[in-house]
Design a protein around this motif. Structure first.
Motif, PDB file in Angstrom:
ATOM      1  N   THR A  49      56.916 -51.970  97.848  1.00 20.67           N
ATOM      2  CA  THR A  49      58.063 -52.392  98.604  1.00 20.67           C
ATOM      3  C   THR A  49      57.247 -53.677  99.544  1.00 20.67           C
ATOM      4  O   THR A  49      56.047 -53.567  99.931  1.00 20.67           O
ATOM      5  CB  THR A  49      58.549 -51.349  99.349  1.00 20.67           C
ATOM      6  N   LYS A  52      61.023 -55.860 105.519  1.00 18.67           N
ATOM      7  CA  LYS A  52      62.487 -56.226 105.502  1.00 18.67           C
ATOM      8  C   LYS A  52      62.770 -57.662 105.831  1.00 18.67           C
ATOM      9  O   LYS A  52      61.917 -58.275 106.570  1.00 18.67           O
ATOM     10  CB  LYS A  52      63.124 -55.139 106.543  1.00 18.67           C
ATOM     11  N   ALA A  84      65.990 -54.454 102.505  1.00 16.47           N
ATOM     12  CA  ALA A  84      64.405 -53.983 102.078  1.00 16.47           C
ATOM     13  C   ALA A  84      64.307 -54.268 100.676  1.00 16.47           C
ATOM     14  O   ALA A  84      64.951 -53.802  99.702  1.00 16.47           O
ATOM     15  CB  ALA A  84      64.318 -52.660 102.260  1.00 16.47           C
ATOM     16  N   THR A 102      69.743 -51.725 101.223  1.00 14.65           N
ATOM     17  CA  THR A 102      70.298 -51.780 102.857  1.00 14.65           C
ATOM     18  C   THR A 102      69.665 -50.701 103.523  1.00 14.65           C
ATOM     19  O   THR A 102      69.806 -50.516 104.818  1.00 14.65           O
ATOM     20  CB  THR A 102      71.498 -51.954 103.038  1.00 14.65           C
ATOM     21  N   SER A 103      69.008 -49.871 102.775  1.00 14.94           N
ATOM     22  CA  SER A 103      68.550 -48.379 103.328  1.00 14.94           C
ATOM     23  C   SER A 103      67.197 -48.784 103.914  1.00 14.94           C
ATOM     24  O   SER A 103      66.607 -49.782 103.766  1.00 14.94           O
ATOM     25  CB  SER A 103      68.604 -47.283 102.395  1.00 14.94           C
ATOM     26  N   ARG A 104      66.637 -47.611 104.512  1.00 14.63           N
ATOM     27  CA  ARG A 104      65.162 -47.928 104.955  1.00 14.63           C
ATOM     28  C   ARG A 104      64.175 -47.615 103.943  1.00 14.63           C
ATOM     29  O   ARG A 104      64.702 -47.054 102.814  1.00 14.63           O
ATOM     30  CB  ARG A 104      65.069 -46.716 106.062  1.00 14.63           C
ATOM     31  N   ASP A 105      63.107 -48.336 104.079  1.00 14.12           N
ATOM     32  CA  ASP A 105      62.223 -48.129 102.990  1.00 14.12           C
ATOM     33  C   ASP A 105      61.534 -46.568 103.059  1.00 14.12           C
ATOM     34  O   ASP A 105      60.495 -46.321 103.723  1.00 14.12           O
ATOM     35  CB  ASP A 105      61.059 -48.924 103.227  1.00 14.12           C
ATOM     36  N   THR A 106      62.273 -45.858 102.011  1.00 15.88           N
ATOM     37  CA  THR A 106      61.570 -44.401 101.933  1.00 15.88           C
ATOM     38  C   THR A 106      61.403 -44.053 100.600  1.00 15.88           C
ATOM     39  O   THR A 106      61.512 -44.903  99.720  1.00 15.88           O
ATOM     40  CB  THR A 106      63.077 -43.629 102.459  1.00 15.88           C
ATOM     41  N   GLU A 140      55.807 -44.072 101.904  1.00 15.05           N
ATOM     42  CA  GLU A 140      56.846 -43.764 101.557  1.00 15.05           C
ATOM     43  C   GLU A 140      56.606 -42.960 100.253  1.00 15.05           C
ATOM     44  O   GLU A 140      57.256 -42.431  99.820  1.00 15.05           O
ATOM     45  CB  GLU A 140      58.027 -44.802 101.526  1.00 15.05           C
TER      46      GLU A 140
END
Length: 166
Positions: A49, A52, A84, A102-106, A140
């Motif tokens: 990843t 952002k 992301a 569009t979520s967090r980098d998890t 992550e």
């Protein structure tokens, strides 16, 4: 000395950042990659990843990308979206797949990207039964992240693929 800086004030020597285990890690990767290359049912991919990306009509520091100048906001304070990016490289095919979320980098985001990628790309690899996944062991996806491992086990069960993390 450039700009009158002493050697101590300059950039760090790359060798000083190297962990003692680095050589062993890369020797192991070389061996794992060589073995995978001999197995036609194995597909080697690399997953990572990146930072952002803000989406909006930003100033771009006064640089326009088109033939004519475009008007843009003079501040980058309120983006229309923050995306992301995750990249999945099919190493031997030199096929890079970039997925934006569009979520967090998890760990869930990375697992979702992997599943989405496979749902679209599995037709290109009908004989693949095993994925060798190169990872950077970032926060992550660290091997201690039980949520990431749980999601990969679920993906493996659904897809009937053997997964090896390298």
């Amino acid at each position: 000395q450039p700009f009158g800086l002493s050697p101590a004030a300059g950039p760090q020597d790359q060798a000083s950042k190297k962990l003692p285990e680095t050589d062993a890690i890369f020797a192991n990767l070389k061996q794992v990659h060589a073995q995978a290359a001999q197995e036609p049912e194995t597909l080697r991919i690399s997953v990572d990843t990146k930072a952002k990306v803000k989406i909006g009509e930003f100033s771009r520091r006064g640089v326009a990308r088109g033939k004519q100048a475009v008007s843009a906001a003079d501040h980058d304070m309120h983006p229309d979206a923050v995306l992301a990016p995750a990249g999945i490289l099919e190493v031997d095919a030199h096929q890079l797949n970039v997925i934006f979320g569009t979520s967090r980098d998890t760990s869930d985001f990375v697992a979702d990207c992997l599943e989405l990628w496979w749902s679209h790309r599995r037709v290109a690899y009908p004989g693949v039964r095993r994925l060798l996944i190169d990872l950077d062991n970032g926060p992550e996806i660290a091997s201690s992240r039980t949520q990431f491992l749980k999601r990969l086990v679920e993906f493996s069960d659904r897809s009937q693929l053997v997964l090896e993390l390298a």
